[in-house]
Design a protein around this motif. Sequence first.
Motif, PDB file in Angstrom:
ATOM      1  N   ALA A  56       0.821  -1.206   0.000  1.00  0.00           N
ATOM      2  CA  ALA A  56       0.000   0.000   0.000  1.00  0.00           C
ATOM      3  C   ALA A  56       0.858   1.260   0.000  1.00  0.00           C
ATOM      4  CB  ALA A  56      -0.941  -0.012   1.206  1.00  0.00           C
ATOM      5  N   VAL A  57       1.938   1.274   0.800  1.00  0.00           N
ATOM      6  CA  VAL A  57       2.809   2.441   0.853  1.00  0.00           C
ATOM      7  C   VAL A  57       3.498   2.663  -0.485  1.00  0.00           C
ATOM      8  CG1 VAL A  57       4.909   3.363   1.926  1.00  0.00           C
ATOM      9  CG2 VAL A  57       3.131   2.328   3.338  1.00  0.00           C
ATOM     10  N   ARG A  58       4.034   1.601  -1.068  1.00  0.00           N
ATOM     11  CA  ARG A  58       4.728   1.743  -2.344  1.00  0.00           C
ATOM     12  C   ARG A  58       3.763   2.085  -3.489  1.00  0.00           C
ATOM     13  NH1 ARG A  58       9.761  -0.390  -3.042  1.00  0.00           N
ATOM     14  NH2 ARG A  58       9.596   0.784  -5.019  1.00  0.00           N
ATOM     15  N   ALA A  59       2.511   1.662  -3.376  1.00  0.00           N
ATOM     16  CA  ALA A  59       1.544   1.899  -4.447  1.00  0.00           C
ATOM     17  C   ALA A  59       0.834   3.231  -4.329  1.00  0.00           C
ATOM     18  CB  ALA A  59       0.505   0.774  -4.460  1.00  0.00           C
ATOM     19  N   ALA A  60       0.996   3.936  -3.218  1.00  0.00           N
ATOM     20  CA  ALA A  60       0.221   5.156  -2.977  1.00  0.00           C
ATOM     21  C   ALA A  60       0.457   6.207  -4.053  1.00  0.00           C
ATOM     22  CB  ALA A  60       0.562   5.721  -1.595  1.00  0.00           C
ATOM     23  N   ARG A  61       1.683   6.369  -4.486  1.00  0.00           N
ATOM     24  CA  ARG A  61       1.995   7.400  -5.483  1.00  0.00           C
ATOM     25  C   ARG A  61       1.262   7.140  -6.799  1.00  0.00           C
ATOM     26  NH1 ARG A  61       8.047   8.365  -8.024  1.00  0.00           N
ATOM     27  NH2 ARG A  61       7.477  10.079  -9.464  1.00  0.00           N
ATOM     28  N   ALA A  62       1.309   5.915  -7.283  1.00  0.00           N
ATOM     29  CA  ALA A  62       0.630   5.587  -8.528  1.00  0.00           C
ATOM     30  C   ALA A  62      -0.881   5.678  -8.381  1.00  0.00           C
ATOM     31  CB  ALA A  62       1.030   4.194  -8.995  1.00  0.00           C
ATOM     32  N   LEU A  63      -1.422   5.244  -7.248  1.00  0.00           N
ATOM     33  CA  LEU A  63      -2.868   5.299  -7.053  1.00  0.00           C
ATOM     34  C   LEU A  63      -3.365   6.735  -6.964  1.00  0.00           C
ATOM     35  CD1 LEU A  63      -3.392   2.357  -4.528  1.00  0.00           C
ATOM     36  CD2 LEU A  63      -3.884   2.386  -6.975  1.00  0.00           C
ATOM     37  N   ARG A  64      -2.589   7.620  -6.340  1.00  0.00           N
ATOM     38  CA  ARG A  64      -2.987   9.036  -6.295  1.00  0.00           C
ATOM     39  C   ARG A  64      -3.002   9.642  -7.693  1.00  0.00           C
ATOM     40  NH1 ARG A  64       0.375   9.304  -1.592  1.00  0.00           N
ATOM     41  NH2 ARG A  64       2.071  10.073  -2.921  1.00  0.00           N
ATOM     42  N   THR A  65      -2.055   9.237  -8.533  1.00  0.00           N
ATOM     43  CA  THR A  65      -1.997   9.778  -9.889  1.00  0.00           C
ATOM     44  C   THR A  65      -3.118   9.230 -10.766  1.00  0.00           C
ATOM     45  OG1 THR A  65       0.404  10.020  -9.727  1.00  0.00           O
ATOM     46  CG2 THR A  65      -0.553   9.997 -11.933  1.00  0.00           C
ATOM     47  N   ALA A  66      -3.339   7.912 -10.700  1.00  0.00           N
ATOM     48  CA  ALA A  66      -4.316   7.287 -11.595  1.00  0.00           C
ATOM     49  C   ALA A  66      -5.743   7.457 -11.122  1.00  0.00           C
ATOM     50  CB  ALA A  66      -3.991   5.805 -11.748  1.00  0.00           C
ATOM     51  N   GLY A  67      -5.967   7.430  -9.817  1.00  0.00           N
ATOM     52  CA  GLY A  67      -7.329   7.495  -9.313  1.00  0.00           C
ATOM     53  C   GLY A  67      -8.111   6.239  -9.686  1.00  0.00           C
ATOM     54  N   TRP A  68      -9.418   6.421  -9.904  1.00  0.00           N
ATOM     55  CA  TRP A  68     -10.267   5.277 -10.236  1.00  0.00           C
ATOM     56  C   TRP A  68      -9.988   4.727 -11.626  1.00  0.00           C
ATOM     57  CZ3 TRP A  68     -12.536   2.762  -6.561  1.00  0.00           C
ATOM     58  CH2 TRP A  68     -12.920   3.423  -5.395  1.00  0.00           C
ATOM     59  N   SER A  69      -9.300   5.511 -12.458  1.00  0.00           N
ATOM     60  CA  SER A  69      -8.983   5.002 -13.795  1.00  0.00           C
ATOM     61  C   SER A  69      -8.036   3.817 -13.746  1.00  0.00           C
ATOM     62  CB  SER A  69      -8.372   6.114 -14.655  1.00  0.00           C
ATOM     63  OG  SER A  69      -7.112   6.518 -14.147  1.00  0.00           O
ATOM     64  N   PHE A  70      -7.397   3.613 -12.610  1.00  0.00           N
ATOM     65  CA  PHE A  70      -6.509   2.464 -12.479  1.00  0.00           C
ATOM     66  C   PHE A  70      -7.258   1.156 -12.640  1.00  0.00           C
ATOM     67  CE2 PHE A  70      -4.137  -0.648  -9.865  1.00  0.00           C
ATOM     68  CZ  PHE A  70      -2.922  -0.593 -10.514  1.00  0.00           C
ATOM     69  N   LEU A  71      -8.552   1.158 -12.330  1.00  0.00           N
ATOM     70  CA  LEU A  71      -9.366  -0.056 -12.438  1.00  0.00           C
ATOM     71  C   LEU A  71     -10.070  -0.184 -13.776  1.00  0.00           C
ATOM     72  CD1 LEU A  71     -11.016  -0.064  -8.893  1.00  0.00           C
ATOM     73  CD2 LEU A  71      -9.024  -1.385  -9.644  1.00  0.00           C
ATOM     74  N   THR A  72     -10.030   0.860 -14.608  1.00  0.00           N
ATOM     75  CA  THR A  72     -10.799   0.848 -15.843  1.00  0.00           C
ATOM     76  C   THR A  72      -9.950   0.927 -17.106  1.00  0.00           C
ATOM     77  OG1 THR A  72     -11.094   3.260 -15.706  1.00  0.00           O
ATOM     78  CG2 THR A  72     -12.791   1.875 -14.695  1.00  0.00           C
ATOM     79  N   VAL A  73      -8.721   1.404 -17.001  1.00  0.00           N
ATOM     80  CA  VAL A  73      -7.862   1.559 -18.176  1.00  0.00           C
ATOM     81  C   VAL A  73      -7.238   0.210 -18.514  1.00  0.00           C
ATOM     82  CG1 VAL A  73      -5.780   2.673 -19.087  1.00  0.00           C
ATOM     83  CG2 VAL A  73      -7.422   3.982 -17.728  1.00  0.00           C
TER      84      VAL A  73
END
Length: 341
Positions: A56-73
């Motif tokens: 979760a800590v390592r993924a926080a940066r990418a998740l903040r950038t992508a937002g919900w599009s991370f699950l749809t792109v």
Amino acid sequence: MSDTVSPVAADADADIARRVRPSARSGFGDRLFLVWTRASGGFVLAVMLGVGGYLAVRAARALRTAGWSFLTVESWNPDGGRGQFGIAAVLIGTVLVGGIAVCLALPLALGSALYISEYAPRKLKRTLVGLVDLMAAVPSVVYGVWGFVLLQYKMTGIARWLATYLGWFPLFSVGGDVDVHDPVTPPLVYTASSLMAGTVVAFMITPIMCSIMREVFDQAPAGEREGAYALGSTRWGMIRSVVLPFGRGGIIGGTMLGLGRALGETISVYLILSMHFEIQPHILQTGGSAVAPLIALRYGDSSDFSISALMAAGLTLFLLTLVVNFAAAAVVARSRSGASS
């Protein structure tokens, strides 16, 4: 005659009762065992939370950038910024490979477990149990090389038959300009597909599922077995009315454990599957995707932000396996074999 018990006899009976009856107080060994089991359970929980927290800590940066599009792109280009990377394709591909593996492994594991538990002679049973355990110990890279070099080319005929006669079903259809009815269509169209990867993973998870089911089937109550025979049941009738209902928890638990391994399998899927970063529901066609092979493929040459995106994909897979295992535990706990154990 008087029924009065003499004081001497009463004292003797009380002394015998004190010596025979176990003490309600816990001894040092009991307390030590309790501390050890609690520490072991706490350590396992701490490791699981540590893994999840690290991801979760390592993924926080990418998740903040992508937002919900991370699950749809569907595409995967983390360095391109928001909207350029996501796990829609690889997540669906992971579920497809895992589903194929479980669908193929379940009848094999269930049949093998029933034969070993109920039909095999005693001497042969020990040999078969050893062989199944040995299959579970074979490294995944061996299965992957075997599937890449031999199995997928031997299965192209089966894939062609499925595409020809069951192509009306979306999973078995082949897209693009491929004419499945053309006899000169190259067999490479059907290699490196989700079906090939799922078949290899099925051989990998079958021994684990078989071992769990066999252990539960062996615990079916002997009295109920004998009662079924006494009522005139055949062996299959006894299995159907006693062993299978009792072992429902083992069947579900073994299947879910196999599914958990199938979802996270890396090397064998990486060797066979041709990575394709778009949703590809056609399991017979070349190309597919999965989360674990994506991490193995892109980790070595990734930037810091790309590694964060890969950690986000790993976190998603981690949560998915947790959901599967917790759901299986809830179902198993409500079965007879699960409740008794």
